[in-house]
Write a protein that holds these residues in place. Structure first.
Motif, PDB file in Angstrom:
ATOM      1  N   TYR A  26       0.848  -1.187   0.000  1.00 23.22           N
ATOM      2  CA  TYR A  26       0.000   0.000   0.000  1.00 23.22           C
ATOM      3  C   TYR A  26       0.889   1.244   0.000  1.00 23.22           C
ATOM      4  CZ  TYR A  26      -3.922  -3.068   1.185  1.00 23.22           C
ATOM      5  OH  TYR A  26      -4.876  -4.056   1.173  1.00 23.22           O
ATOM      6  N   TRP A  27       0.571   2.172  -0.861  1.00 23.59           N
ATOM      7  CA  TRP A  27       1.369   3.386  -1.041  1.00 23.59           C
ATOM      8  C   TRP A  27       1.550   4.131   0.282  1.00 23.59           C
ATOM      9  CZ3 TRP A  27       4.460   5.856  -4.351  1.00 23.59           C
ATOM     10  CH2 TRP A  27       4.620   7.235  -4.221  1.00 23.59           C
ATOM     11  N   ASN A  28       2.820   4.320   0.650  1.00 21.53           N
ATOM     12  CA  ASN A  28       3.173   5.087   1.855  1.00 21.53           C
ATOM     13  C   ASN A  28       2.437   4.614   3.114  1.00 21.53           C
ATOM     14  OD1 ASN A  28       5.091   6.707   0.698  1.00 21.53           O
ATOM     15  ND2 ASN A  28       3.743   8.460   0.377  1.00 21.53           N
ATOM     16  N   ASP A  29       2.174   3.319   3.208  1.00 18.38           N
ATOM     17  CA  ASP A  29       1.446   2.799   4.372  1.00 18.38           C
ATOM     18  C   ASP A  29       2.043   1.446   4.785  1.00 18.38           C
ATOM     19  OD1 ASP A  29      -0.361   2.177   6.356  1.00 18.38           O
ATOM     20  OD2 ASP A  29      -2.114   2.847   5.219  1.00 18.38           O
ATOM     21  N   PRO A  30       3.244   1.462   5.351  1.00 20.50           N
ATOM     22  CA  PRO A  30       3.912   0.206   5.715  1.00 20.50           C
ATOM     23  C   PRO A  30       3.146  -0.607   6.755  1.00 20.50           C
ATOM     24  CG  PRO A  30       5.108   2.116   6.578  1.00 20.50           C
ATOM     25  CD  PRO A  30       4.075   2.642   5.655  1.00 20.50           C
ATOM     26  N   GLU A  31       2.420   0.072   7.648  1.00 25.40           N
ATOM     27  CA  GLU A  31       1.670  -0.663   8.674  1.00 25.40           C
ATOM     28  C   GLU A  31       0.535  -1.468   8.047  1.00 25.40           C
ATOM     29  OE1 GLU A  31       0.348   1.830  11.844  1.00 25.40           O
ATOM     30  OE2 GLU A  31       2.379   2.474  12.385  1.00 25.40           O
TER      31      GLU A  31
END
Length: 494
Positions: free
Chosen positions: A356-361
């Motif tokens: 997910y774009w810019n959402d590592p969590e």
């Protein structure tokens, strides 16, 4: 590799053959390659290159292909957006991905301009004849930027039905591999005509319609939006051989008085949501065309599993995994469930998103040890066929009993008066949740009759105590019933 390479290779072989048509409008492979190269030149003039995000807000028109492959050609990332988005939604998506440019259809210019205001994105509007005139004045970018298989090609935003929309990063390898698999499974060839009824901004339409068509050297005949009568007209006029749709499309065709024998269709494929078994049987009986049901999500590019035709098909199932992809059904601890037991479907393979774009969590939560956790509940039979049971979030707990809405919906679809059905849980002070059926009809029937019809066919705790009627169930642009729009809030305390 670069997805745009597929178009270039097809144009070298099939330059004069049509690839994209919309009524009288036509683009040949050669013209699509030339125009996309000029669009790439236009992007270069604007300083856009590898890794930059370019949003596309176009309906199902031939220009979509020009822009899509042109953006990929320079190594930039396509961010497809629903043309019907509102100003604040556009602003949110553009801001989240940091798009440099928004290429939008002229009819949506006012909303697009308002949505891009305050973001980093400039606007470029596509007016059909003017668009071609502008491109003719731009030098073509002949070289296709070489990309690594793991480089991002497209960012698809989730619908947001489960919360804040997330940007799904799909790579050139994800999309190229999935399109090649679809083309191979459906045995697509240069003589095939694919009906472009699925929105091209969605991964189902992009992979299975656009990219698979180009991969195979076939032709895609477009519909700006699906309407049963119009679809039938185009199928017959253009000699369509492949129809890929979502369940609501098959239901609409069943309801259309002008629909008759469609045995000219070589492939009918359903995806995007579970196809009611009664709809499948009625369609095949009436039209003489077999439906092959498959399964996937945007996060899996999208195809993960599908039935194969003929004796390899098991109606009611989603088939088994496509080549190179693994699927399992697991319990809450991630252990594989025994045959026939219900658990969560997980997927591993080259089709699984980069993240997910810019959402590592969110990425770490969704992809664990290489397995993508779909949130869908399913089971597997002794022959390895997978069956979709329901979405985990849609399951109803009534007085401690688990109710799978899809099971009840399947029964409702057996009633000849029911056209569309959704079963949801509504708050109840003692039971926690009560069962409600929301139904759109094709013929008159009372709530009591429908309630009794279901009660005779399921366990006592499963039948809907409440039945309400609507003219149409709320749908996403890709044909999924939006249950969140039907769910009632908890009643106020007395």
């Amino acid at each position: 590799m670069n997805l745009a390479d597929r178009l270039q290779a097809a144009a070298e072989r099939l330059g004069g053959r049509a690839v994209l048509t919309l009524d009288e409008a036509e683009l040949t492979y050669g013209a699509l390659e030339e125009l996309s190269a000029r669009l790439a030149g236009l992007l270069r003039c604007r300083g856009i290159g590898a890794g930059d995000r370019v949003a596309i807000m176009l309906p199902n028109v031939p220009e979509f292909g020009v822009v899509y492959y042109g953006v990929l050609r320079v190594g930039a990332v396509v961010v497809p957006l629903d043309p019907l988005l509102k100003r604040r939604e556009i602003a949110a998506y553009l801001g989240d991905c940091g798009a440099r440019l928004l290429i939008a259809w002229h009819a949506f210019a006012e909303t697009a301009e308002a949505g891009s205001s305050g973001t980093k994105a400039d606007c470029f509007f596509v007016v059909p004849e003017e668009f071609r005139r502008v491109l003719r004045g731009v030098p073509a970018e002949r070289e296709i930027v070489s990309m690594a298989p793991g480089d991002t090609a497209v960012i698809h935003y989730t619908s947001g039905t489960t919360g804040r929309p997330k940007g799904i990063e799909l790579t050139h390898a994800n999309l190229g591999g999935n399109a090649a698999t679809v083309a191979r499974m459906h045995a697509l060839g240069v003589d095939d005509v694919v009906l472009g009824a699925l929105p091209l901004y969605h991964t189902f339409g992009q992979t299975c319609s656009l990219n698979a068509t180009v991969q195979a050297g076939a032709r895609l005949t477009l519909l700006r939006r699906f309407e049963a009568g119009r679809a039938l007209e185009v199928i017959r006029r253009d000699g369509v051989t492949v129809f890929q749709g979502v369940p609501t499309m098959f239901i609409a065709l069943l309801d259309h008085p002008g629909a008759s024998d469609m045995s000219m269709l070589r492939v009918c494929a359903s995806g995007g949501a579970a196809l009611p078994l009664d709809v499948l049987r009625a369609y095949e009986t009436r039209f003489g065309c077999e439906i092959v049901e498959g399964y996937g999500l945007s996060e899996t590019s999208p195809v993960s599993a599908t039935n194969r035709g003929g004796r390899h098909r098991r109606p009611g199932s989603i088939g088994w995994p496509i080549r190179g992809v693994e699927m399992r059904v697991v319990d809450e601890e991630g252990r594989e469930t025994p045959t026939g037991e219900i658990g969560e479907i997980v997927v591993r393979g080259p089709n699984v998103m980069k993240g997910y774009w810019n959402d590592p969590e969110a990425t770490a939560e969704a992809v664990r040890d290489g397995w993508f956790h779909t949130g869908d509940l399913g089971r597997v039979d002794e022959d390895g066929y997978f069956f979709l049971v329901d979405r985990r979030r849609d399951v109803i707990i009534r007085g401690g009993y688990t109710v799978y809405p899809r099971e009840v919906e399947e029964v409702l679809y057996e009633h000849p008066a029911v056209r569309q059905a959704a079963v949801i849980g509504v708050p109840h002070p003692e039971l926690g949740e009560e069962i409600e059926a929301v139904v759109a009809l094709r013929a008159p029937v009372s709530a009591g009759d429908l309630r009794d019809f279901v009660r005779e066919r399921v366990a006592a705790y499963k039948y809907p105590r409440h039945v309400s009627f609507v003219d149409e169930l709320p749908m996403s642009a890709t044909g999924k019933i939006l249950k969140r729009a039907l769910t009632r809030p908890a009643p106020s305390p007395r």
